[in-house]
Design a protein around this motif. Structure first.
Motif, mmCIF file in Angstrom:
data_model
loop_
_atom_site.group_PDB
_atom_site.id
_atom_site.type_symbol
_atom_site.label_atom_id
_atom_site.label_comp_id
_atom_site.label_asym_id
_atom_site.label_seq_id
_atom_site.Cartn_x
_atom_site.Cartn_y
_atom_site.Cartn_z
ATOM 1 N N LEU A 47 -14.367 9.347 3.072
ATOM 2 C CA LEU A 47 -15.349 9.015 2.038
ATOM 3 C C LEU A 47 -15.688 10.004 1.102
ATOM 4 O O LEU A 47 -15.835 11.125 1.511
ATOM 5 C CB LEU A 47 -16.609 8.225 2.577
ATOM 6 N N TYR A 89 0.816 -0.992 -0.046
ATOM 7 C CA TYR A 89 -0.034 -0.182 0.137
ATOM 8 C C TYR A 89 0.718 1.297 -0.103
ATOM 9 O O TYR A 89 1.987 1.142 0.574
ATOM 10 C CB TYR A 89 -0.993 0.195 1.363
ATOM 11 N N ARG A 130 -12.023 0.661 -4.909
ATOM 12 C CA ARG A 130 -12.453 2.043 -4.621
ATOM 13 C C ARG A 130 -13.050 2.268 -3.327
ATOM 14 O O ARG A 130 -13.175 3.134 -2.761
ATOM 15 C CB ARG A 130 -13.097 2.345 -5.837
ATOM 16 N N THR A 131 -13.575 1.040 -2.830
ATOM 17 C CA THR A 131 -14.308 1.356 -1.577
ATOM 18 C C THR A 131 -13.477 0.860 -0.257
ATOM 19 O O THR A 131 -12.531 0.097 -0.331
ATOM 20 C CB THR A 131 -15.610 0.225 -1.437
ATOM 21 N N PRO A 132 -13.920 1.457 0.999
ATOM 22 C CA PRO A 132 -13.165 1.055 2.252
ATOM 23 C C PRO A 132 -13.163 -0.507 2.354
ATOM 24 O O PRO A 132 -12.083 -0.985 2.695
ATOM 25 C CB PRO A 132 -14.036 1.713 3.196
ATOM 26 N N GLY A 136 -12.954 -2.846 0.227
ATOM 27 C CA GLY A 136 -12.144 -3.507 -0.726
ATOM 28 C C GLY A 136 -10.550 -3.323 -0.123
ATOM 29 O O GLY A 136 -9.625 -3.998 -0.039
ATOM 30 N N PRO A 138 -20.578 4.685 -1.530
ATOM 31 C CA PRO A 138 -19.622 5.374 -0.652
ATOM 32 C C PRO A 138 -18.205 4.849 -1.335
ATOM 33 O O PRO A 138 -17.969 3.618 -1.632
ATOM 34 C CB PRO A 138 -19.800 4.768 0.611
ATOM 35 N N CYS A 139 -17.160 5.767 -1.441
ATOM 36 C CA CYS A 139 -15.793 5.150 -1.853
ATOM 37 C C CYS A 139 -14.922 6.061 -1.371
ATOM 38 O O CYS A 139 -15.285 6.992 -0.674
ATOM 39 C CB CYS A 139 -15.832 5.002 -3.338
ATOM 40 N N VAL A 140 -13.654 5.493 -1.312
ATOM 41 C CA VAL A 140 -12.736 6.042 -0.600
ATOM 42 C C VAL A 140 -12.168 7.396 -1.418
ATOM 43 O O VAL A 140 -11.664 7.447 -2.677
ATOM 44 C CB VAL A 140 -11.194 5.350 -0.629
ATOM 45 N N GLU A 194 -11.158 5.732 6.612
ATOM 46 C CA GLU A 194 -10.990 6.451 5.181
ATOM 47 C C GLU A 194 -11.942 7.490 5.343
ATOM 48 O O GLU A 194 -12.877 7.562 5.504
ATOM 49 C CB GLU A 194 -11.259 5.430 4.091
ATOM 50 N N PHE A 225 -14.781 -2.175 -8.794
ATOM 51 C CA PHE A 225 -15.079 -1.087 -8.109
ATOM 52 C C PHE A 225 -14.865 -1.413 -6.568
ATOM 53 O O PHE A 225 -14.228 -1.028 -5.692
ATOM 54 C CB PHE A 225 -16.449 -0.628 -8.334
#
Ligand SMILES: Nc1ncnc2c1ncn2[C@@H]1O[C@H](COP(=O)(O)OP(=O)(O)O)[C@@H](O)[C@H]1O
Ligand SMILES: [Mg+2]
Lengths: 527, 322
Positions: free
Chosen positions: A110, A97, B177-179, B181, A118-120, A108, B173
């Motif tokens: 969002l 990472y 892209r998500t927490p 994942g 929701p995505c980071v 994280e 995705f």
């Protein structure tokens, strides 16, 4: 804040592990905004005490008060929520990472894609990290990947992780053990800066100079018990050392004049390849005599590892010969070399020195298990292992929770090293190689190892000491060799070299007597 | 239809289910759980879906598409539930993950064949170990399918192929892209770091394995509607293992894995086309079926050196160990 003025109070903390008490009725208070040091030998219980504070262990007895209120810290997550952060001895980083991803992991920021998914929010995270690293002077590239970073940068990431979670109480477990002197200076500056910005810092260490230079107060632990809490400014390092070890320690080793006899190890024109296929050791020649400590000084990464591995047989020589008592051992296998008389205390205790999942008695028999007395007709004699283990544990004062049966992975670093040294010394070989034998150990253990090394010399062994610590070289050596960029550029009697001279040769200053200025060559810097 | 068209159409129909199964494997393995159970999971999923379909077909019109989609949902549910065996063995009881995977596979064959026989006997009154399904309807995209060569991609498409592509994009995705994942991938590299960050490692891994169960079941059901056109023990032909090979060649990342699946798919379909062209007896078809496996062996020789599997893959996670 309570009336006591303490941000944290630990009262009568007792923590037991099977077979030993790691913390025995320890009570201490830590003031807001101070740098509080925790001093003690390996295995004294420092990490355990701080793990209790960080919620990794529940104490068997005792209470913790945070800002005057009694709290139960059930998990690291709870500790984090309460504003406590910890940098562990072994970093907890996801190697593939980026720095940003590591720092935000678990909390994280969002954003919503299409208004609801929701995505980071990586952009925001990266900007936040950049700002945070700017604010505390911890320069990092938010997009760099952890596995590409050196230890000191990884440590910065760990510090940023705490700061990102708004930790107010920062715990550092032996943060300097893995750093070079310059990096240590830098870290101590950072720590002072953190205190000045209002954070409370707890630092675990066994290096007295560091405590002197950075800490306000210092608690001394010995075998799980709190010995005293000292004001650093008014206490001498000698006094701290005495309290920590529980006896007087001499800072200088009192060793007699060397009585060198016949040549034991003779290395001729040795060239060894490094990891990258480069020539790490270049055409090196030297001799070591019986009853002599030959100390090889040098900055890390100048070919020391490869040289030691080549003599011990872990690496093959590209060119050159190695003689032991006149016989050529260059092409012998590792076992044949051991039997010919080479003992090796490697730098990497965990991967080369020990088989970590094995028990102590098994590790102590590792170089002789196949021999008569340890096995009968190829069948291992458990009883002989145990007897041998018991004898060595006694003789070398190896401390562990379950004696012979302790899995070495569960032992403290100092005691792991004691076990390796015990095993190698017991071979009574004519040549012993000590590679960084005291790295990460406390002064009590260091002075013991130095005594053992000198005792081996007096027994008539040839000793090759390879160390990055100049003090250690100056204290122990009879003869000093300095290695730079794979070549030994100076060999002289220890009495004929000053610390400064050795330091200059370590930096690659040309050995030119008279005429011209000294020139510094590049290359071979610390890795 | 030209031979090339056939190769592309059949190749895709074979490769895409394998791809979605491999994505399931990637989820499981990126979270740190070795998953050899894909084979069993797809078979069990196909069993559940097949059973649902035959039960529903009795009460729906022949042309209704509802049983088709409901059977996929049933397959996914069945695969996820069946994957809980792998979860229990690997996470709760800390068994060796390779052995657990093999157990799940063997159990799937035995269980589904046994149950299929009993159900056919009891419910339908006919002794058979098959659930006969109709082959899925297919469609062609007007216009696009007329483009020379690549138009074949849009010709004679199974509806499940579209479904798979949509789900695959969605899973990509989720993974990147998500927490969730991010947590999942962290668990597969350094569970101690994840734990220290407040992530429940076992929970994440449980979900990951269940996802692999659901996605594998989609694959199994797709094969049941296309290649075998029934549920029978024939569903256990080793495609699950092949998808594991694909994800290894694909280095545990989604797009390269798609590439590997396509190679396997086209190898198989062009082999079959060759046999038809040469007018060889159909018994040679069996020989062609080994083409993907042969390719696997060859690829293994070249790719096994530089693969980078998740660092904590297969390790039993022990909180106390440092
Ligand atoms: N998880 C554990 N299980 C059993 N014994 C442990 C464990 N952790 C530490 N110990 C033992 O407790 C003692 C104190 O360890 P530690 O707190 O790590 O010491 P320090 O950090 O002061 O070097 C040591 O003897 C160590 O072997
Ligand atoms: Mg410690």
């Amino acid at each position: 804040m309570s009336d006591s003025g303490y941000i944290i109070e630990m009262k009568h903390i007792t923590k037991r592990f099977p077979g030993l008490i790691a913390n025995d009725d320890v009570s201490l208070g830590i003031r807001k905004g101070e740098i509080f040091a925790l001093l003690g030998e390996n295995g004294a219980g420092k990490s355990t005490l701080m793990s209790v504070l960080f919620g990794m262990y529940e104490p068997d007895e005792g209470e913790i008060f945070l800002r005057g209120e009694k709290v139960r810290i059930a998990s690291p997550r709870k500790a984090t929520e309460m504003g406590i952060g910890m940098v562990h001895q072994h970093f907890r980083l996801v190697s593939n990472y980026t720095i940003t991803e590591n720092i935000i992991l678990g909390s994280e920021p969002l954003k919503r894609v299409l208004g609801f998914i929701p995505c980071v929010n990586m952009k925001k995270a990266e900007a936040d990290i950049a700002a945070l690293s700017e604010k505390y002077g911890l320069k990092v590239d938010p997009k760099a990947v952890i596995s590409d970073l050196n230890v000191s940068t990884q440590q910065r990431v760990e510090i940023l992780k705490m700061l990102y979670r708004d930790a107010e109480i920062l715990i550092f477990d032996e943060p300097t053990a893995v750093l070079t002197p310059q990096e240590i200076e830098f870290l101590l500056d950072i720590i002072r800066g953190l205190r000045d910005s209002g954070k409370t810092v707890i630092i675990i260490t066994h290096k007295l100079e560091e405590i002197k230079s950075v800490a306000d107060r210092c608690a001394v632990l010995n075998r799980g018990k709190l010995i005293d809490v000292l004001d650093v400014a008014t206490t001498s390092t000698a006094e701290m050392a005495r309290l920590m070890v529980g006896r007087e320690v001499s800072f200088t080793s009192d060793k007699t004049e060397a009585q060198p006899k016949e040549t034991v190890l003779k290395v001729e024109g040795l060239t060894v390849e490094g990891e990258a296929g480069n020539e790490a050791v270049k055409d090196v020649s030297f001799e070591i005599h019986a009853g002599e400590i030959f100390a090889l000084a040098g900055v890390s990464g100048n070919g020391q590892n490869e040289l030691a591995d080549a003599i011990a047989g872990l690496k093959t020589a590209v060119r050159g010969r190695i003689y032991l008592n006149g016989t050529d051992i260059t092409d012998l296998s590792i076992r044949k070399r051991t039997e010919a008389g080479v003992a090796y205390i490697p730098e990497d205790r965990h991967n080369v020195g020990l088989v970590l999942p094995f028990t102590l008695s098994e590790n102590l028999a590792l170089k002789r298990y196949y021999k008569d007395g340890f096995s009968k007709k190829t069948i291992i004699d458990r009883k002989a292992f145990e007897e041998n283990g018991t004898r060595m544990i006694e003789e070398f004062d190896i401390r562990s929770s379950r004696g012979n049966k302790t899995v070495t992975a569960a032992m403290s670093g100092g005691n792991q090293q004691k076990a390796i040294i015990a095993r190698e010394i017991a071979l009574k070989t004519p040549l012993i190689i000590f590679m960084q034998p005291t790295r990460g150990l406390d002064i009590g253990a260091i002075s013991n190892i130095h005594k053992q090394m000198i005792a081996e010399r007096d027994r008539g062994a040839a000793v090759l000491l390879i160390s990055l610590e100049l003090d250690e070289i100056m204290d122990c050596a009879d003869t000093i060799g300095v290695i730079f960029d794979g070549r030994i550029n100076r060999i002289a009697k220890a009495s004929e070299l000053s610390v400064n001279e050795v330091g200059r040769f370590m930096m690659g200053v040309e050995d030119k007597q008279g005429g011209g200025t000294n020139k510094v060559r590049t290359g071979g810097t610390a890795s | 239809m030209s031979t090339l068209d056939t190769i592309i159409i059949d190749g895709l129909a074979f490769a895409l289910p394998m791809f979605i199964m491999a994505i399931g494997g990637i989820f499981s393995e990126k979270s740190g759980i070795t998953n050899l159970a894909l084979e069993g999971l797809q078979g069990f999923g196909a069993f559940c879906g097949g059973l649902t379909a035959v039960l529903m077909l009795r009460s729906f019109e022949g042309s209704s598409q509802i049983p088709y989609y409901v059977s996929f949902i049933a397959a996914i549910a069945g695969g996820m539930i069946y994957s809980l065996i792998h979860v229990a063995l690997c996470i709760k009881f800390r068994a060796n993950q390779v052995i657990s995977g093999v157990v799940v596979n063997i159990l799937a064959v035995a269980l589904t064949v046994f149950l299929a026989k009993r159900i056919n006997d009891g419910v339908f009154g006919q002794p058979s170990n098959k659930f006969v399904l109709e082959t899925s309807v297919r469609f062609s995209v007007p216009g696009l399918s007329r483009i020379p060569v690549i138009g074949a991609i849009f010709k004679n498409v199974y509806p499940f192929e579209v479904m798979i592509i949509v789900i695959a994009a969605l899973m990509w995705f989720v993974m990147y892209r998500t927490p969730f994942g991010m947590h999942l991938r962290a668990c597969g590299d350094n569970p101690h770091a994840a734990d220290a960050a407040g992530i429940n490692v076992n929970r994440v891994r449980t979900i990951a394995v269940m996802i692999s169960g659901g996605l594998s079941a989609i694959a199994g059901m797709s094969y049941a509607y296309s290649i075998t056109s029934n549920f029978s023990p024939d569903i256990f032909l080793g495609y699950g293992y092949l998808s594991i090979a694909a994800l290894i060649f694909g280095n545990w990342s989604v797009l390269p894995t798609l590439g590997a699946c396509l190679i396997f798919g086209f190898a198989r379909s062009s082999g079959q086309a060759l046999i038809t062209q040469l007018g060889m007896p159909s018994s040679y078809n069996d020989l062609v079926r080994i083409l993907p496996y042969l390719l696997t062996l060859l690829l293994l020789i070249f790719f096994s050196k530089h693969n980078n599997s998740p660092r904590a893959l297969g390790e039993i996670y022990d909180k106390g160990k440092r």
